[in-house]
Scaffold this active site. Sequence first.
Site, short mmCIF file in Angstrom:
data_model
loop_
_atom_site.label_atom_id
_atom_site.label_comp_id
_atom_site.label_asym_id
_atom_site.label_seq_id
_atom_site.Cartn_x
_atom_site.Cartn_y
_atom_site.Cartn_z
CB SER A 265 -0.67 -0.04 1.13
OG SER A 265 -1.66 1.28 1.40
CE1 TYR B 52 -4.76 -2.16 4.71
CE2 TYR B 52 -3.52 -0.10 4.39
CZ TYR B 52 -4.14 -1.39 3.84
OH TYR B 52 -4.00 -1.59 2.38
CE LYS C 183 -1.96 -4.28 3.07
NZ LYS C 183 -2.08 -5.38 2.26
CB ILE D 78 -7.61 0.97 -5.53
CG1 ILE D 78 -6.14 1.29 -5.60
CG2 ILE D 78 -8.10 0.19 -6.39
CD1 ILE D 78 -5.92 1.88 -7.03
CE1 TYR E 299 -10.50 6.44 6.65
CE2 TYR E 299 -9.33 6.28 4.53
CZ TYR E 299 -9.56 6.93 5.87
OH TYR E 299 -8.52 7.79 6.49
#
Length: 259
Positions: A148, A161, A165, A194, A202
């Site tokens: 990401s 997160y 990542k 994306i 989100y």
Amino acid sequence: MSQGERAGRLDGKVAIVTGAGTGIGRATAVAFAREGAKVVISTSRNMDALLETQALAGGESNVIAIKADSSIAVDAKSLVDTAVSNFGKLDILCNNAGIVTDALIIDMSEEEWDRVIDVNLKGTFLTTKYALPEMMRAGGGSIVNIGSINSFIGEPLHAHYCASKGGVLMFTKTIALEHAKDKIRANCVCPGWIDTPMNWEYIATLGGPEEVDRIVSASQPLGMGQPEQVAAAVLFLASDESSLVTGTDLLVDGGFTAQ
């Protein structure tokens, strides 16, 4: 090339794609199958969505859909065993399964932290661990992990997160170094904004589509990306066209991190 004609960039290859029910995973599975690969796809959640992916990718003869949580060792191993028992070998692994929740560090529960780390990072480790021996037996292979922009930059509400990542990226580089001698390549595709179901949730917390359009326009010069655009990058790294590419990150972020 006429529409629907298979290009064959992955002819004779066998692949696994985790988290293939929707979004980037679905687009990647469809791209792999279109290019000639036999594919095992998985999800730990919505099997109906995974079966839709299977149909879009060409059906049961070329694509096997199984419910598996790659953060659980027995499930991760079953993915590899399924590929080898049905198609004879394993050439490509795309570790795409991932989740995110929203919480400030001070409010984040230990369980919330553990689940995101388990799915995003531990799951990537486990599937890779079981895939590597089969790729070695096959004489080489390609591992493509989905990172990401948060592999590089922090973001409020997403400490778990971002940590996962960032870990995926460094894990990828280590695979590449440990297994270059085995002709196994490992690379990390790092998307920006994306248009996927995971981001839709989100988007709601950010104030809805109009607010997100404003945010994306200000932060990602090429605008919101589509899953197929990420899948195209994954396909390149999975194919022999990238035979000298390993241990690297490929940002598919519309210019987000160029600023």
